[in-house]
Motif scaffolding. Structure first.
Motif, PDB file in Angstrom:
ATOM      1  N   PRO A 196     -13.751 -49.446 -24.447  1.00  0.00           N
ATOM      2  CA  PRO A 196     -14.438 -50.620 -23.870  1.00  0.00           C
ATOM      3  C   PRO A 196     -13.516 -51.841 -23.896  1.00  0.00           C
ATOM      4  O   PRO A 196     -12.632 -51.933 -24.750  1.00  0.00           O
ATOM      5  CB  PRO A 196     -15.632 -50.811 -24.820  1.00  0.00           C
ATOM      6  N   TYR A 197     -13.714 -52.746 -22.951  1.00  0.00           N
ATOM      7  CA  TYR A 197     -13.012 -54.032 -22.994  1.00  0.00           C
ATOM      8  C   TYR A 197     -13.711 -54.910 -24.039  1.00  0.00           C
ATOM      9  O   TYR A 197     -14.940 -54.880 -24.118  1.00  0.00           O
ATOM     10  CB  TYR A 197     -13.056 -54.702 -21.610  1.00  0.00           C
ATOM     11  N   PRO A 198     -12.987 -55.655 -24.891  1.00  0.00           N
ATOM     12  CA  PRO A 198     -11.566 -55.990 -24.833  1.00  0.00           C
ATOM     13  C   PRO A 198     -10.671 -55.135 -25.720  1.00  0.00           C
ATOM     14  O   PRO A 198      -9.552 -55.545 -26.043  1.00  0.00           O
ATOM     15  CB  PRO A 198     -11.568 -57.437 -25.326  1.00  0.00           C
ATOM     16  N   ASP A 199     -11.107 -53.931 -26.109  1.00  0.00           N
ATOM     17  CA  ASP A 199     -10.233 -53.058 -26.903  1.00  0.00           C
ATOM     18  C   ASP A 199      -9.079 -52.508 -26.070  1.00  0.00           C
ATOM     19  O   ASP A 199      -8.140 -51.939 -26.615  1.00  0.00           O
ATOM     20  CB  ASP A 199     -11.037 -51.886 -27.486  1.00  0.00           C
ATOM     21  N   ARG A 200      -9.191 -52.652 -24.764  1.00  0.00           N
ATOM     22  CA  ARG A 200      -8.122 -52.224 -23.841  1.00  0.00           C
ATOM     23  C   ARG A 200      -7.811 -53.371 -22.894  1.00  0.00           C
ATOM     24  O   ARG A 200      -8.530 -54.374 -22.837  1.00  0.00           O
ATOM     25  CB  ARG A 200      -8.571 -51.002 -23.039  1.00  0.00           C
ATOM     26  N   PHE A 201      -6.735 -53.195 -22.124  1.00  0.00           N
ATOM     27  CA  PHE A 201      -6.402 -54.154 -21.074  1.00  0.00           C
ATOM     28  C   PHE A 201      -7.362 -53.962 -19.887  1.00  0.00           C
ATOM     29  O   PHE A 201      -7.986 -52.911 -19.747  1.00  0.00           O
ATOM     30  CB  PHE A 201      -4.958 -53.965 -20.613  1.00  0.00           C
ATOM     31  N   PRO A 202      -7.484 -54.984 -19.017  1.00  0.00           N
ATOM     32  CA  PRO A 202      -8.387 -54.857 -17.864  1.00  0.00           C
ATOM     33  C   PRO A 202      -7.924 -53.798 -16.867  1.00  0.00           C
ATOM     34  O   PRO A 202      -6.732 -53.522 -16.727  1.00  0.00           O
ATOM     35  CB  PRO A 202      -8.360 -56.252 -17.238  1.00  0.00           C
ATOM     36  N   THR A 247     -17.196 -59.146  -5.583  1.00  0.00           N
ATOM     37  CA  THR A 247     -18.153 -58.066  -5.863  1.00  0.00           C
ATOM     38  C   THR A 247     -17.555 -56.698  -5.543  1.00  0.00           C
ATOM     39  O   THR A 247     -18.238 -55.683  -5.642  1.00  0.00           O
ATOM     40  CB  THR A 247     -19.427 -58.259  -5.026  1.00  0.00           C
ATOM     41  N   GLN A 248     -16.281 -56.692  -5.136  1.00  0.00           N
ATOM     42  CA  GLN A 248     -15.611 -55.459  -4.744  1.00  0.00           C
ATOM     43  C   GLN A 248     -14.338 -55.242  -5.572  1.00  0.00           C
ATOM     44  O   GLN A 248     -13.595 -56.184  -5.855  1.00  0.00           O
ATOM     45  CB  GLN A 248     -15.220 -55.513  -3.261  1.00  0.00           C
ATOM     46  N   LYS A 249     -14.096 -53.987  -5.943  1.00  0.00           N
ATOM     47  CA  LYS A 249     -12.854 -53.644  -6.634  1.00  0.00           C
ATOM     48  C   LYS A 249     -11.686 -53.741  -5.660  1.00  0.00           C
ATOM     49  O   LYS A 249     -11.844 -53.498  -4.460  1.00  0.00           O
ATOM     50  CB  LYS A 249     -12.914 -52.207  -7.170  1.00  0.00           C
ATOM     51  N   ALA A 250     -10.510 -54.063  -6.196  1.00  0.00           N
ATOM     52  CA  ALA A 250      -9.263 -53.996  -5.435  1.00  0.00           C
ATOM     53  C   ALA A 250      -8.241 -53.290  -6.320  1.00  0.00           C
ATOM     54  O   ALA A 250      -8.302 -53.389  -7.551  1.00  0.00           O
ATOM     55  CB  ALA A 250      -8.783 -55.395  -5.064  1.00  0.00           C
ATOM     56  N   TYR A 251      -7.332 -52.580  -5.685  1.00  0.00           N
ATOM     57  CA  TYR A 251      -6.288 -51.880  -6.448  1.00  0.00           C
ATOM     58  C   TYR A 251      -5.144 -52.854  -6.712  1.00  0.00           C
ATOM     59  O   TYR A 251      -4.281 -53.063  -5.859  1.00  0.00           O
ATOM     60  CB  TYR A 251      -5.785 -50.670  -5.670  1.00  0.00           C
ATOM     61  N   HIS A 252      -5.142 -53.458  -7.898  1.00  0.00           N
ATOM     62  CA  HIS A 252      -4.109 -54.446  -8.197  1.00  0.00           C
ATOM     63  C   HIS A 252      -3.490 -54.283  -9.583  1.00  0.00           C
ATOM     64  O   HIS A 252      -2.424 -54.832  -9.856  1.00  0.00           O
ATOM     65  CB  HIS A 252      -4.681 -55.870  -8.067  1.00  0.00           C
ATOM     66  N   VAL A 253      -4.121 -53.508 -10.462  1.00  0.00           N
ATOM     67  CA  VAL A 253      -3.636 -53.422 -11.850  1.00  0.00           C
ATOM     68  C   VAL A 253      -2.597 -52.327 -12.043  1.00  0.00           C
ATOM     69  O   VAL A 253      -1.525 -52.562 -12.600  1.00  0.00           O
ATOM     70  CB  VAL A 253      -4.813 -53.206 -12.835  1.00  0.00           C
ATOM     71  N   GLY A 254      -2.894 -51.108 -11.579  1.00  0.00           N
ATOM     72  CA  GLY A 254      -2.023 -49.974 -11.873  1.00  0.00           C
ATOM     73  C   GLY A 254      -2.405 -49.342 -13.202  1.00  0.00           C
ATOM     74  O   GLY A 254      -3.460 -49.636 -13.775  1.00  0.00           O
ATOM     75  N   LYS A 255      -1.543 -48.477 -13.709  1.00  0.00           N
ATOM     76  CA  LYS A 255      -1.806 -47.808 -14.986  1.00  0.00           C
ATOM     77  C   LYS A 255      -1.611 -48.790 -16.130  1.00  0.00           C
ATOM     78  O   LYS A 255      -0.608 -49.500 -16.179  1.00  0.00           O
ATOM     79  CB  LYS A 255      -0.896 -46.594 -15.141  1.00  0.00           C
ATOM     80  N   ILE A 256      -2.570 -48.830 -17.050  1.00  0.00           N
ATOM     81  CA  ILE A 256      -2.500 -49.822 -18.127  1.00  0.00           C
ATOM     82  C   ILE A 256      -1.761 -49.289 -19.359  1.00  0.00           C
ATOM     83  O   ILE A 256      -1.740 -48.088 -19.630  1.00  0.00           O
ATOM     84  CB  ILE A 256      -3.902 -50.336 -18.536  1.00  0.00           C
ATOM     85  N   LYS A 257      -1.173 -50.226 -20.089  1.00  0.00           N
ATOM     86  CA  LYS A 257      -0.506 -49.941 -21.353  1.00  0.00           C
ATOM     87  C   LYS A 257      -1.553 -49.855 -22.469  1.00  0.00           C
ATOM     88  O   LYS A 257      -2.729 -50.164 -22.260  1.00  0.00           O
ATOM     89  CB  LYS A 257       0.474 -51.072 -21.683  1.00  0.00           C
ATOM     90  N   SER A 258      -1.094 -49.489 -23.653  1.00  0.00           N
ATOM     91  CA  SER A 258      -1.967 -49.517 -24.831  1.00  0.00           C
ATOM     92  C   SER A 258      -2.013 -50.944 -25.367  1.00  0.00           C
ATOM     93  O   SER A 258      -0.987 -51.502 -25.747  1.00  0.00           O
ATOM     94  CB  SER A 258      -1.419 -48.582 -25.916  1.00  0.00           C
TER      95      SER A 258
END
Length: 202
Positions: free
Chosen positions: A127-133, A74-85
């Motif tokens: 919006p997802y899924p037009d982008r990466f998570p 139920t909590q966000k974590a910083y794990h993805v980083g900047k997403i690609k196109s």
């Protein structure tokens, strides 16, 4: 089957070891899972890092296949980083989308880090899924595995780890409206070494 209670995945196979310092505010929607490797030799090294706060993921699988929950779902974590196109990487852009991605990615005279940040902001608005998570709509699963800086290669995931990963992903499928199409390796979505989690299967 596991149960979810107050953000915790309750099952005998999951050990609760939540680090509040890596929890970054309410995660209201889970659209996807992102699979990582730690770059460390042991789970304890990752726990030590998590104890300091900062970046982290929701689950960690150690070398023997033990599963730890390190942040509530139920909590966000910083794990993805900047997403690609996403459309650029998957070659599915419309002409206009492709023009936008190329313009942002290859701006002359602009530092690479600034171009990546600009593209991230552009993608984030979709919006997802037009982008990466993003961190704001995904769960992170870390698998303990060292990184060889000379070979630029992550350690292969063991059969025990992979078995636990498959079990965990399947459990999360039952609790969230996600499918195998919503599970990504970290380098697919962000600017990471291509070998990270490359040996994982589900």
């Amino acid at each position: 089957m596991s149960t979810l209670k107050q953000g915790l995945l309750l099952d005998p196979k999951v050990t609760q070891k939540v680090f509040s310092g890596i929890e970054r505010g309410a995660l209201n929607k889970v659209n996807a899972l992102v699979i990582h490797q730690t770059g460390a030799n042991t789970a304890q090294q990752t726990f030590n890092s998590y104890a300091k706060g900062g970046h982290g993921a929701h689950f960690l699988i150690d070398k023997k296949g033990a599963i730890y929950q390190t942040a509530r779902v139920t909590q966000k974590a910083y794990h993805v980083g900047k997403i690609k196109s996403k459309c650029y990487e998957t070659k599915s852009c419309t002409k206009l989308q492709l023009q936008s991605a190329i313009q942002l990615l290859f701006q002359k005279g602009v530092p690479y880090s600034s171009r990546v940040s600009s593209l991230h902001r552009h993608e984030k608005a979709k919006p997802y899924p037009d982008r990466f998570p993003l961190n704001s709509d995904s769960l992170g699963i870390e698998i303990v595995g060292s990184y060889d800086t000379l070979k630029k290669q992550y350690e292969a995931i063991s059969p025990l780890q992979n078995s636990s990963l498959k079990w965990l992903i399947n459990e999360l499928y039952t609790h969230f409206n996600i499918t195998s199409a919503d599970v990504y390796r970290h380098p697919e979505v962000s600017y990471k070494m291509a070998s990270e989690a490359s040996s994982a299967t589900w």
